[in-house]
Design a protein around this motif. Sequence first.
Motif, PDB file in Angstrom:
ATOM      1  N   ALA A 247      73.157  45.591 -30.381  1.00  0.00           N
ATOM      2  CA  ALA A 247      73.254  44.597 -29.307  1.00  0.00           C
ATOM      3  C   ALA A 247      73.935  43.335 -29.833  1.00  0.00           C
ATOM      4  CB  ALA A 247      71.863  44.275 -28.768  1.00  0.00           C
ATOM      5  N   GLU A 248      73.571  42.923 -31.038  1.00  0.00           N
ATOM      6  CA  GLU A 248      74.176  41.714 -31.600  1.00  0.00           C
ATOM      7  C   GLU A 248      75.668  41.906 -31.832  1.00  0.00           C
ATOM      8  OE1 GLU A 248      71.739  40.449 -34.931  1.00  0.00           O
ATOM      9  OE2 GLU A 248      70.067  40.076 -33.543  1.00  0.00           O
ATOM     10  N   ALA A 249      76.049  43.088 -32.323  1.00  0.00           N
ATOM     11  CA  ALA A 249      77.483  43.341 -32.561  1.00  0.00           C
ATOM     12  C   ALA A 249      78.253  43.269 -31.240  1.00  0.00           C
ATOM     13  CB  ALA A 249      77.672  44.704 -33.218  1.00  0.00           C
ATOM     14  N   LEU A 250      77.681  43.816 -30.172  1.00  0.00           N
ATOM     15  CA  LEU A 250      78.357  43.768 -28.875  1.00  0.00           C
ATOM     16  C   LEU A 250      78.458  42.335 -28.360  1.00  0.00           C
ATOM     17  CD1 LEU A 250      76.752  46.896 -27.224  1.00  0.00           C
ATOM     18  CD2 LEU A 250      79.205  46.563 -27.593  1.00  0.00           C
ATOM     19  N   MET A 251      77.371  41.582 -28.507  1.00  0.00           N
ATOM     20  CA  MET A 251      77.393  40.197 -28.021  1.00  0.00           C
ATOM     21  C   MET A 251      78.384  39.365 -28.819  1.00  0.00           C
ATOM     22  SD  MET A 251      73.459  39.404 -26.896  1.00  0.00           S
ATOM     23  CE  MET A 251      72.729  39.823 -28.465  1.00  0.00           C
ATOM     24  N   GLU A 252      78.476  39.640 -30.137  1.00  0.00           N
ATOM     25  CA  GLU A 252      79.464  38.922 -30.941  1.00  0.00           C
ATOM     26  C   GLU A 252      80.877  39.236 -30.482  1.00  0.00           C
ATOM     27  OE1 GLU A 252      78.200  39.537 -35.016  1.00  0.00           O
ATOM     28  OE2 GLU A 252      76.485  38.251 -34.509  1.00  0.00           O
ATOM     29  N   ALA A 253      81.083  40.420 -29.919  1.00  0.00           N
ATOM     30  CA  ALA A 253      82.402  40.788 -29.394  1.00  0.00           C
ATOM     31  C   ALA A 253      82.591  40.273 -27.966  1.00  0.00           C
ATOM     32  CB  ALA A 253      82.564  42.304 -29.436  1.00  0.00           C
ATOM     33  N   GLY A 254      81.610  39.544 -27.430  1.00  0.00           N
ATOM     34  CA  GLY A 254      81.772  38.919 -26.122  1.00  0.00           C
ATOM     35  C   GLY A 254      81.030  39.576 -24.976  1.00  0.00           C
ATOM     36  N   VAL A 255      80.400  40.706 -25.221  1.00  0.00           N
ATOM     37  CA  VAL A 255      79.670  41.390 -24.145  1.00  0.00           C
ATOM     38  C   VAL A 255      78.422  40.565 -23.805  1.00  0.00           C
ATOM     39  CG1 VAL A 255      78.440  43.501 -23.496  1.00  0.00           C
ATOM     40  CG2 VAL A 255      80.498  43.617 -24.923  1.00  0.00           C
ATOM     41  N   ARG A 256      78.172  40.371 -22.522  1.00  0.00           N
ATOM     42  CA  ARG A 256      76.985  39.601 -22.134  1.00  0.00           C
ATOM     43  C   ARG A 256      75.847  40.557 -21.760  1.00  0.00           C
ATOM     44  NH1 ARG A 256      81.181  36.578 -20.258  1.00  0.00           N
ATOM     45  NH2 ARG A 256      80.974  37.109 -18.071  1.00  0.00           N
ATOM     46  N   LEU A 257      74.887  40.638 -22.662  1.00  0.00           N
ATOM     47  CA  LEU A 257      73.694  41.440 -22.410  1.00  0.00           C
ATOM     48  C   LEU A 257      72.641  40.493 -21.882  1.00  0.00           C
ATOM     49  CD1 LEU A 257      73.484  43.574 -25.693  1.00  0.00           C
ATOM     50  CD2 LEU A 257      74.500  44.210 -23.504  1.00  0.00           C
ATOM     51  N   ARG A 258      72.074  40.815 -20.735  1.00  0.00           N
ATOM     52  CA  ARG A 258      71.071  39.931 -20.141  1.00  0.00           C
ATOM     53  C   ARG A 258      69.890  39.776 -21.098  1.00  0.00           C
ATOM     54  NH1 ARG A 258      72.695  36.584 -16.859  1.00  0.00           N
ATOM     55  NH2 ARG A 258      73.801  38.182 -15.704  1.00  0.00           N
ATOM     56  N   ASP A 259      69.509  40.873 -21.738  1.00  0.00           N
ATOM     57  CA  ASP A 259      68.412  40.801 -22.707  1.00  0.00           C
ATOM     58  C   ASP A 259      68.611  41.869 -23.786  1.00  0.00           C
ATOM     59  OD1 ASP A 259      66.132  40.701 -24.169  1.00  0.00           O
ATOM     60  OD2 ASP A 259      64.757  41.081 -22.492  1.00  0.00           O
ATOM     61  N   PRO A 260      68.997  41.442 -24.996  1.00  0.00           N
ATOM     62  CA  PRO A 260      69.263  42.427 -26.059  1.00  0.00           C
ATOM     63  C   PRO A 260      68.036  43.254 -26.427  1.00  0.00           C
ATOM     64  CG  PRO A 260      69.261  40.182 -26.926  1.00  0.00           C
ATOM     65  CD  PRO A 260      69.223  40.067 -25.436  1.00  0.00           C
ATOM     66  N   ALA A 261      66.854  42.783 -26.078  1.00  0.00           N
ATOM     67  CA  ALA A 261      65.648  43.555 -26.387  1.00  0.00           C
ATOM     68  C   ALA A 261      65.442  44.690 -25.389  1.00  0.00           C
ATOM     69  CB  ALA A 261      64.419  42.645 -26.392  1.00  0.00           C
ATOM     70  N   ARG A 262      66.183  44.641 -24.296  1.00  0.00           N
ATOM     71  CA  ARG A 262      66.069  45.715 -23.295  1.00  0.00           C
ATOM     72  C   ARG A 262      67.428  46.369 -23.105  1.00  0.00           C
ATOM     73  NH1 ARG A 262      63.275  42.801 -18.404  1.00  0.00           N
ATOM     74  NH2 ARG A 262      64.310  41.018 -19.328  1.00  0.00           N
ATOM     75  N   PHE A 263      67.954  46.872 -24.202  1.00  0.00           N
ATOM     76  CA  PHE A 263      69.281  47.490 -24.221  1.00  0.00           C
ATOM     77  C   PHE A 263      69.221  48.665 -25.183  1.00  0.00           C
ATOM     78  CE2 PHE A 263      73.184  47.951 -26.673  1.00  0.00           C
ATOM     79  CZ  PHE A 263      74.091  48.226 -25.672  1.00  0.00           C
ATOM     80  N   ASP A 264      69.738  49.817 -24.778  1.00  0.00           N
ATOM     81  CA  ASP A 264      69.741  50.985 -25.665  1.00  0.00           C
ATOM     82  C   ASP A 264      71.095  51.649 -25.667  1.00  0.00           C
ATOM     83  OD1 ASP A 264      66.814  51.851 -26.677  1.00  0.00           O
ATOM     84  OD2 ASP A 264      66.716  50.750 -24.800  1.00  0.00           O
TER      85      ASP A 264
END
Length: 468
Positions: A247-264
């Motif tokens: 999740a962190e790698a995706l967010m660092e690439a700009g993806v907006r995850l509403r909540d990285p703790a609820r992502f698989d």
Amino acid sequence: MSLDVVIMAAGKGTRMKSSRPKVLHTLAGRPLLQHVLQMSAGLGAERLITITGHGAEAVEAEMRAALPDAPLAFVRQEPQLGTGHAVQQAVPELAESGSTLILNGDVPLVRAETARALIEACGGERLVLLTVLLADPSGYGRILRDASGERVLAIVEHKDATPEQRAIREGYTGMMAAPTAHLKRWLANLKNENAQKEYYLTDIVAMAEAEGVPVVATLASGETEVLGVNSPVQLADLERRFQQQQAEALMEAGVRLRDPARFDLRGALRCGRDVEIDVNCIFEGEVELGDEVRIGANCVIRNAKIAAGAVIHPFTHIDGEAAGVEIGEGALIGPFARLRPGARLGAQVHIGNFVEVKNSTLARGAKANHLAYLGDAVVGQRVNYGAGSITANYDGANKHRTTLGDDVHVGSNCVLVAPVTVGAGATIGGGSTITKDVPAGQLAVARGRQACLSNWTRPVKAAGKPAD
Ligand code: UD1
Ligand code: CA
């Protein structure tokens, strides 16, 4: 210089309380051992030798299927008499010289950088141990050093350690790189005179020290990559850590995850710019999301390509299996839609709630907004497919195709009995069962005519009967 990798995976995994071999339990959708093998496959080794025992046949078959091109070798260890005994089984497979990297099949997140650093430090000459500083080192082998703290003298297993040795916080992670020629000799000299009556791989450290072969202990940079899986609780803990990393790698690439703790993510996810993903979504296999794609909450998406600007509303299930699913630019899907293998949707297609699409092509602007089924169909541009309509594509033995030309309008609750073709611009009256082709531009109605009876009275309850 020649490199071999040995992965220990014979253990039973008693604490998993499962009939599945431990290393076949999955993390992010892949068996634990597969994580280790996939990382190892990038190291340039001659052979990746896995020591199997419990459930060996299943382990070997699954890994051969998962990594058909890797230089896999399997060696059985029966019975299991300890980690030293495990590596002894691999000796006939090892090169004469070079380095051997030893990993654990149940430590899935060890990084390639770490493995490379161990191999480099070994250089076919030094024994390199990966160690970790632990708040609670119980259960781990402890690293014994000389008074200066510079030289590593030995590893003592927890069960054989004195109270003073147990106070040492530096533990052995179970991963090492050893000069292959020395390793073979040391393994041949192992004894099982210890608390567990096992052949300890870790006893080779004292042998190296006694022979003057340099021993290097390298501290792992993080805890996650050295954690092993012994129980369902530990498996779930590692799963979460891995998901957080992804999740962190995706967010660092700009993806907006509403909540990285609820992502698989159980596979690979490629995203364009300004992608937004709401909570509780699961991505599996290979998924591609174009620029500005939005994924609503609670979607499960596997093997799909979703083009720029498409919106997937909540609770949508997309499973491309082997054939894949493609969704065009600006399409609107869901909520509660189901897209199955071979669904190919053009730009601006709308698929609404409780609509299922399988092995069908929908051209630009086609709409099926409510409660419908499209299977084995070719649907033209701007087709409007009414609520409750279905393609009857299966005659009990074979599947047949339905073709709808551009601008066809299918009313509600129609059955299109395939094979059938509806020409461009034709209209199908609501409630029709269409069994014959419809020429372009015509209206087809295939249902009982409505009759209205004037001399009719509604039945009334017979006198004296109790109400239901
Ligand atoms: C081992 C190390 C210990 C280290 C710890 C880290 C030894 C003697 N001790 O201890 O220093 O701190 O790992 O987790 O090496 N296996 C086999 N065959 C066997 C025994 C084990 O294939 O006969 C495999 C297991 O499946 C597992 C790995 O080797 O993948 C480690 O075995 P395990 O029993 O967990 O070793 P520990 O006693 O924990
Ligand atoms: Ca262990």
